[in-house]
Enzyme design. Structure first.
Site, PDB file in Angstrom:
ATOM      1  N   GLU A 108       0.838  -1.200   0.000  1.00  0.00           N
ATOM      2  CA  GLU A 108       0.000   0.000   0.000  1.00  0.00           C
ATOM      3  C   GLU A 108       0.870   1.246   0.000  1.00  0.00           C
ATOM      4  OE1 GLU A 108      -2.982   1.095  -0.177  1.00  0.00           O
ATOM      5  OE2 GLU A 108      -4.440  -0.152   0.857  1.00  0.00           O
ATOM      6  N   PHE A 161      -2.140  16.113   4.046  1.00  0.00           N
ATOM      7  CA  PHE A 161      -2.311  15.556   2.706  1.00  0.00           C
ATOM      8  C   PHE A 161      -0.963  15.557   1.991  1.00  0.00           C
ATOM      9  CE2 PHE A 161      -3.357  15.500  -1.777  1.00  0.00           C
ATOM     10  CZ  PHE A 161      -4.291  14.476  -1.813  1.00  0.00           C
TER      11      PHE A 161
HETATM   12  P1  5GP Z   1      -8.189   5.174   3.994  1.00  0.00           P
HETATM   13  O1  5GP Z   1      -9.346   4.264   3.676  1.00  0.00           O
HETATM   14  O2  5GP Z   1      -7.090   4.509   4.776  1.00  0.00           O
HETATM   15  O3  5GP Z   1      -8.661   6.431   4.669  1.00  0.00           O
HETATM   16  O4  5GP Z   1      -7.681   5.686   2.602  1.00  0.00           O
HETATM   17  C1  5GP Z   1      -6.590   5.193   1.939  1.00  0.00           C
HETATM   18  C2  5GP Z   1      -6.492   5.826   0.565  1.00  0.00           C
HETATM   19  O5  5GP Z   1      -6.792   7.219   0.609  1.00  0.00           O
HETATM   20  C3  5GP Z   1      -5.069   5.746   0.057  1.00  0.00           C
HETATM   21  O6  5GP Z   1      -4.813   4.535  -0.619  1.00  0.00           O
HETATM   22  C4  5GP Z   1      -4.996   6.969  -0.847  1.00  0.00           C
HETATM   23  O7  5GP Z   1      -5.491   6.650  -2.132  1.00  0.00           O
HETATM   24  C5  5GP Z   1      -5.933   7.976  -0.199  1.00  0.00           C
HETATM   25  N1  5GP Z   1      -5.184   8.925   0.668  1.00  0.00           N
HETATM   26  C6  5GP Z   1      -5.228   8.985   2.019  1.00  0.00           C
HETATM   27  N2  5GP Z   1      -4.423   9.966   2.481  1.00  0.00           N
HETATM   28  C7  5GP Z   1      -3.845  10.529   1.391  1.00  0.00           C
HETATM   29  C8  5GP Z   1      -2.889  11.598   1.226  1.00  0.00           C
HETATM   30  O8  5GP Z   1      -2.400  12.241   2.155  1.00  0.00           O
HETATM   31  N3  5GP Z   1      -2.536  11.897  -0.053  1.00  0.00           N
HETATM   32  C9  5GP Z   1      -3.045  11.235  -1.138  1.00  0.00           C
HETATM   33  N4  5GP Z   1      -2.611  11.613  -2.348  1.00  0.00           N
HETATM   34  N5  5GP Z   1      -3.949  10.218  -1.014  1.00  0.00           N
HETATM   35  C10 5GP Z   1      -4.334   9.869   0.240  1.00  0.00           C
END
Ligand code: 5GP
Length: 184
Positions: A108, A161
């Site tokens: 991941e 982010f």
């Molecule tokens: P979760 O379900 O853990 O909240 O989300 C995971 C997904 O969200 C990651 O695989 C990614 O695609 C997106 N994501 C979460 N945080 C970030 C971030 O800080 N930057 C970017 N570009 N994508 C993020």
């Protein structure tokens, strides 16, 4: 011509700062590669990467493994109509091969709330792999909403982010060799 971290930063006014440099990433990826090679020395694991964000890390990590392994890809849409993770993941492209009885390492880019990963683990575990472990480059510890096991973590990062090294902002910036923060 290739740009180094500093040149990217100077050329793009939207990038605020470098959080993890390309050199730091490469060092850590090499360490993870060594640890993973020890763990999987008696099997041929399948490294499953999640498109698109995970592919840059995946490509570097696999070249740091000293054990034979296979690779496969899953494409999922994790966010349904917004910026909040719902954990409801739609499979856009499924794995090419069966994982039943195999040792699977899910690669991941980032674990944020953990909802996507929790859901993916359920989907993949239902296919009865011999083992299912997770290697994430980035871990936003403070953003976690569900407790998901992470066997390998590259870096714990603050709840900001981030872009680069596979991670996008509006489908761009994936090519940056470092992990950066956008200007807010
Ligand atoms: P979760 O379900 O853990 O909240 O989300 C995971 C997904 O969200 C990651 O695989 C990614 O695609 C997106 N994501 C979460 N945080 C970030 C971030 O800080 N930057 C970017 N570009 N994508 C993020």
């Amino acid at each position: 011509m290739t740009f180094d971290d500093q040149e990217h930063l100077e050329r793009d006014p939207l990038i605020d700062q470098i959080l993890i440099s390309s050199a730091e990433i490469q060092r850590r990826v090499a360490e993870l590669g060594r640890e993973i090679s020890v763990e999987y020395r008696e099997t041929v694991p399948i490294l499953v990467s999640i498109l698109k964000g995970g592919v840059v890390f995946h490509a570097d990590l696999m070249r740091r493994l000293s054990v034979l392994h296979e690779i496969d890809f899953l494409s999922v849409s994790s966010y349904e109509g917004g910026t909040q993770s719902t954990g409801v993941v739609k499979i856009l492209k499924d794995l090419g091969n069966s994982i039943t009885g195999r040792d699977v390492l899910l690669v991941e880019d980032i674990v944020d709330t953990g909802l996507t990963l929790q859901y993916l683990r359920e989907i993949l575990n239902a296919r009865h792999p011999n083992s299912l472990k997770v290697c994430t480059l980035l871990n936003k510890v403070d953003a976690r909403q569900v407790d998901v096991p992470l066997e390998y973590v590259g870096f714990d990062i603050p709840n900001e982010f981030v872009i680069g090294y596979g991670l996008d902002y509006d489908e761009k910036y994936r090519h940056l060799p470092f992990i950066g923060v956008m200007k807010g």
